[in-house]
Write an enzyme that holds these catalytic residues in place. Structure first.
Site, PDB file in Angstrom:
ATOM      1  N   TYR A  42       0.852  -1.190   0.000  1.00 29.35           N
ATOM      2  CA  TYR A  42       0.000   0.000   0.000  1.00 29.35           C
ATOM      3  C   TYR A  42       0.885   1.236   0.000  1.00 29.35           C
ATOM      4  O   TYR A  42       1.853   1.318   0.763  1.00 29.35           O
ATOM      5  CB  TYR A  42      -0.897   0.001   1.237  1.00 29.35           C
ATOM      6  CG  TYR A  42      -1.776   1.221   1.366  1.00 29.35           C
ATOM      7  CD1 TYR A  42      -2.827   1.454   0.479  1.00 29.35           C
ATOM      8  CD2 TYR A  42      -1.561   2.154   2.389  1.00 29.35           C
ATOM      9  CE1 TYR A  42      -3.640   2.568   0.605  1.00 29.35           C
ATOM     10  CE2 TYR A  42      -2.383   3.272   2.522  1.00 29.35           C
ATOM     11  CZ  TYR A  42      -3.417   3.476   1.631  1.00 29.35           C
ATOM     12  OH  TYR A  42      -4.223   4.587   1.765  1.00 29.35           O
TER      13      TYR A  42
ATOM     14  N   ASP B 155       9.466   2.933  -0.507  1.00 30.56           N
ATOM     15  CA  ASP B 155       8.444   3.600   0.311  1.00 30.56           C
ATOM     16  C   ASP B 155       8.691   3.252   1.776  1.00 30.56           C
ATOM     17  O   ASP B 155       8.398   2.149   2.243  1.00 30.56           O
ATOM     18  CB  ASP B 155       7.051   3.147  -0.148  1.00 30.56           C
ATOM     19  CG  ASP B 155       5.927   3.836   0.636  1.00 30.56           C
ATOM     20  OD1 ASP B 155       6.236   4.584   1.596  1.00 30.56           O
ATOM     21  OD2 ASP B 155       4.745   3.620   0.294  1.00 30.56           O
TER      22      ASP B 155
ATOM     23  N   LYS C 297       4.503   9.186   8.702  1.00 36.98           N
ATOM     24  CA  LYS C 297       4.284   8.580  10.024  1.00 36.98           C
ATOM     25  C   LYS C 297       5.270   9.085  11.098  1.00 36.98           C
ATOM     26  O   LYS C 297       5.100  10.194  11.567  1.00 36.98           O
ATOM     27  CB  LYS C 297       4.225   7.062   9.884  1.00 36.98           C
ATOM     28  CG  LYS C 297       3.040   6.678   8.944  1.00 36.98           C
ATOM     29  CD  LYS C 297       2.604   5.247   8.995  1.00 36.98           C
ATOM     30  CE  LYS C 297       1.270   5.077   8.282  1.00 36.98           C
ATOM     31  NZ  LYS C 297       1.302   4.461   6.980  1.00 36.98           N
TER      32      LYS C 297
HETATM   33  C1  LIG Z   1       0.570   4.866   5.620  1.00 38.31           C
HETATM   34  C2  LIG Z   1       1.308   4.591   4.368  1.00 38.31           C
HETATM   35  C3  LIG Z   1       1.176   5.429   3.239  1.00 38.31           C
HETATM   36  C4  LIG Z   1       0.170   6.542   3.150  1.00 38.31           C
HETATM   37  O1  LIG Z   1       0.391   7.536   4.098  1.00 38.31           O
HETATM   38  P1  LIG Z   1      -0.844   8.533   4.457  1.00 38.31           P
HETATM   39  O2  LIG Z   1      -0.198   9.537   5.353  1.00 38.31           O
HETATM   40  O3  LIG Z   1      -1.873   7.670   5.121  1.00 38.31           O
HETATM   41  O4  LIG Z   1      -1.333   9.114   3.190  1.00 38.31           O
HETATM   42  C5  LIG Z   1       2.004   5.188   2.155  1.00 38.31           C
HETATM   43  N1  LIG Z   1       2.883   4.175   2.160  1.00 38.31           N
HETATM   44  C6  LIG Z   1       2.996   3.334   3.206  1.00 38.31           C
HETATM   45  C7  LIG Z   1       4.008   2.225   3.158  1.00 38.31           C
HETATM   46  C8  LIG Z   1       2.205   3.499   4.333  1.00 38.31           C
HETATM   47  O5  LIG Z   1       2.300   2.651   5.346  1.00 38.31           O
END
Ligand SMILES: *Cc1c(COP(=O)(O)O)cnc(C)c1O
Length: 429
Positions: free
Chosen positions: A128, A223, A255
């Site tokens: 994701y 990511d 995060k």
């Molecule tokens: C949480 C997450 C996202 C998206 O971040 P948001 O701040 O919710 O838009 C993208 N990539 C990864 C791996 C994530 O865990």
């Protein structure tokens, strides 16, 4: 008032049933709901709260920042200091700050396309990257075919430039690059997937991805929105690239680096980042990007995230994994606990299954058993992620008392999962 009663779907408890808890306050490792019930928190706002909730030094810094005004729309010192902290901890030469992980991956993809002059993007099933149109793609029929839209509202045209491959499958990656290598702008992967449950990269897999991209003139986008500054001081890069001697071309963060505020970033090679507006032609912008309150929260959090913090969380994670596994074994519940650094999750697999290497295997788990386990833990005052496809998150505020509360709730929860297992065996699926 709000569709489904929530502002982000997983909060609605659809995957486990029941009623979401409305949380009124949080401190250290604990959440308190509007009915005054306390929970040990194993979600930590889905990762950001590395130091626990309401850390006094973070609160003090944020309060001081707020008192100086909340947004100016100009350059500020905290955003520069946060960028410096990220560059010091990661292989990125430069970073640009944004407000969410979604914005970070969306911008990284645009930049990769702008830099390479190519359109195709490769991603993995089960990874994701936020709700970016081109990344909300489902695998088409057959390997390495162009993806189809993963949700109404995303036109097939938006995902036609995306190839979706099975995770940890080097052969599928080789085939995709053999067929389309000269059109691929980038491959994006979760640095270590946590969004299908924790599915660690096979040893050498990320290095193989970086090399394959380099051979074909494509960019490797790691990511690290979830893993960044969480699994080590350097993120996942501290577990692979830094050890093995390679680096991603671009990285995305979010995060932890926002300290509980909306702040995220993307960054990487200087020659690629130079393509961004206003220095280069690739447009990207944001009214609240680098917001002084959010960047102060993130900067303070990262400065407090010392080696001791990571050592402590690693230790707690190991202890809990052992405790969960032995409680489930005692209750005869088939399971696999998978970890990557201090992130881990439990898969309620079929008897005999030893590992969950990809999304197909993750999807084969018994989510009804997780739901029973989840609700037993919740009733006993432990707040797990309300889905079997999520990592469990710890903080440095999880002390002996919080850990004891979790561990003593495990036998009854394992028993509940066992009851669900027995029920599903009685009724043919
Ligand atoms: C949480 C997450 C996202 C998206 O971040 P948001 O701040 O919710 O838009 C993208 N990539 C990864 C791996 C994530 O865990």
């Amino acid at each position: 008032m709000t569709p489904g009663g929530v502002n982000s779907p997983v909060r609605a408890f659809n995957a486990v049933g029941g009623t979401p808890r409305f949380i009124e306050s949080a401190r250290g490792p604990y959440l308190r709901d509007v009915d005054g019930r306390e929970y040990v928190d194993l979600v930590c706002s889905w990762g950001p709260m590395l130091l626990g909730h309401a850390h006094p030094e973070v609160l003090a810094a944020v309060t001081a920042a707020v008192s100086r005004g909340t947004s100016y729309g100009t350059p500020t010192s905290p955003e520069v200091e946060l960028a410096e902290e990220i560059v010091e901890r990661s292989p990125a030469d430069q970073v640009r700050l944004v407000s969410s992980g979604t914005e970070a991956t969306m911008s990284a993809i645009r930049l990769a396309r702008g830099f390479t002059g190519r359109d195709l993007v490769v991603k993995f099933s089960g990874c994701y990257h936020g709700h970016v149109d081109s990344l909300l793609a489902a695998a088409g029929s057959g390997l390495a075919t162009h993806a189809v839209s993963g949700t109404p509202g995303v036109p097939d045209a938006a995902t036609a430039g995306t190839l979706v491959l099975p995770y940890n499958d080097t052969e599928a990656v080789r085939e995709a690059f053999a067929a389309h290598g000269d059109q691929i702008a980038c491959l994006i992967t979760e640095a270590a997937p946590g969004n299908m449950g924790v599915v660690p990269p096979a040893p050498g897999f990320n290095r193989f991805l970086a090399q394959t991209c380099a051979e074909h003139g494509a960019l490797f986008v790691s990511d690290e929105v979830m893993t960044g500054f969480r699994v080590t001081r350097f993120g996942q890069y501290g577990l692979d690239g830094a050890v093995e001697g390679w680096r991603p071309d671009l990285l995305t963060f979010g995060k932890v680096m926002g300290g509980g505020f909306p702040a995220a970033a993307f960054g990487g090679r200087e020659d690629v980042m130079r393509m961004l507006s206003p220095q280069g032609p690739v447009y990207q912008a944001g009214t609240l990007s680098g917001n002084p309150v959010a960047t102060t929260a993130g900067l303070t959090t990262l400065r407090l995230a010392t080696d001791d913090v990571y050592a402590r969380i690693d230790k707690t994670a190991l202890l809990l994994q052992g405790a969960v596994s032995s409680a489930l074994a005692d209750a005869d519940v088939p399971h696999v606990v998978q970890s990557n650094g201090n992130m881990f999750s439990v898969f309620f697999v079929e008897e005999g299954v030893q590992a969950v290497p990809d999304f197909a295997a993750a999807r084969a788990q018994h989510t009804d058993r997780f739901a029973a386990f989840f609700h037993s833990m919740l009733d006993q005052g432990v707040y797990l992620p309300p889905s079997a496809f999520e990592a469990w998150f710890l903080s440095s505020a999880h002390d002996d008392e919080a850990i004891d509360r979790i561990v003593s709730a495990l036998p009854a929860a394992a028993h509940a999962a066992g009851g669900a297992a027995a029920a599903s065996e009685r009724s043919p699926r």
